[in-house]
Design an enzyme around this catalytic site. Sequence first.
Site, mmCIF file in Angstrom:
data_model
loop_
_atom_site.group_PDB
_atom_site.id
_atom_site.type_symbol
_atom_site.label_atom_id
_atom_site.label_comp_id
_atom_site.label_asym_id
_atom_site.label_seq_id
_atom_site.Cartn_x
_atom_site.Cartn_y
_atom_site.Cartn_z
ATOM 1 N N ASP A 1 0.865 -1.183 0.000
ATOM 2 C CA ASP A 1 0.000 0.000 0.000
ATOM 3 C C ASP A 1 0.903 1.234 0.000
ATOM 4 O O ASP A 1 1.409 1.647 1.043
ATOM 5 C CB ASP A 1 -0.895 -0.033 1.240
ATOM 6 C CG ASP A 1 -1.876 1.133 1.297
ATOM 7 O OD1 ASP A 1 -1.745 2.070 0.490
ATOM 8 O OD2 ASP A 1 -2.762 1.116 2.177
ATOM 9 N N GLU B 1 1.036 4.466 0.210
ATOM 10 C CA GLU B 1 0.509 5.746 0.672
ATOM 11 C C GLU B 1 1.384 6.255 1.812
ATOM 12 O O GLU B 1 2.055 5.487 2.497
ATOM 13 C CB GLU B 1 -0.920 5.587 1.187
ATOM 14 C CG GLU B 1 -1.916 5.118 0.160
ATOM 15 C CD GLU B 1 -3.303 4.997 0.761
ATOM 16 O OE1 GLU B 1 -4.085 5.958 0.636
ATOM 17 O OE2 GLU B 1 -3.599 3.931 1.365
#
Length: 309
Positions: A168, A170
Amino acid sequence: MLTPVRSRVRTAALALSAVAALAFGTTATTTGAAAAPLPAPAPTKQGPTSVAYVEVNNNSMLNVGKYTLADGGNVFDVAVVFAANINYDTGTKAAYLHFNENVQRVLDNAATEIRPLQEKGIKVVLSVLGNHEGAGFANFPNQQAASAFATELSDTVAEYGLDGIDFDDEYADYGNNGTGQPNDSSFVQLVTALRTDMPDKIISLYNIGPAASRLTYDGVDVSSEFDYAWNPYYGSWQVPGIALPKSKLSPAAVEIGGTSQSTVADLARRTVSEGYGVYLTYNLDGTDRSADVSAFTRELYGSDARYTP
């Protein structure tokens, strides 16, 4: 060739597996005592793979195993521990894998937090997320750095008996602490090394961030190394831009309790009608969410969901 540290981790994991085998009666005992029966496997489910992200800062991984279909089959097939972090050591100028106290608690208590799910047939995957320190999957400066982080990931999977890793990209905040900006080689090298380290485990992609748009480098396309990829925007439909078959993609993404039940049902219906093989959910908590869960199980599997506290 395995490094000494990696060899010790794998040796320890094999030893733990042997102990577990004895505990479950899967090997003969010297006394000839009858083996304890293994839990009966859940009924085979027809339909898309259902994924549940669990925010372990607030909720228990065991919630994933509390939902079944009318025939006793699992609602969820993959449980994601959300989330470990990729951090940056300003002294060594290297990325490293970090667990906050809640993720560490889940891992340290794998026997009670992870194994019960796996015994039901649910795969348990560790999500790895940026942490505002400048380190991310897309800015390893060279193959050696990418491979070193891949080794940390695969060693963690082996040590705690996990079923894979979820990426992920982010909150990396690329450039912080003097780190580099995303480059084209980094994520390709990382995923290639990780797949080599764990050929039979899950590697999934939360389709967001610079890494998700850098899947090809120097003639190598790592798209096929992923088992799954999914839309990161809850309450929406977006086909991940990765060269995988529909059976491995989730264009639907919903937040349980946060996305309306009508939208949850619509997205599930579209998943089936357009032939996609995965349905992503986020933020399964400890309350009875059977109404929210049934909104998609009726469309995906033709059954309401049952909640057992």
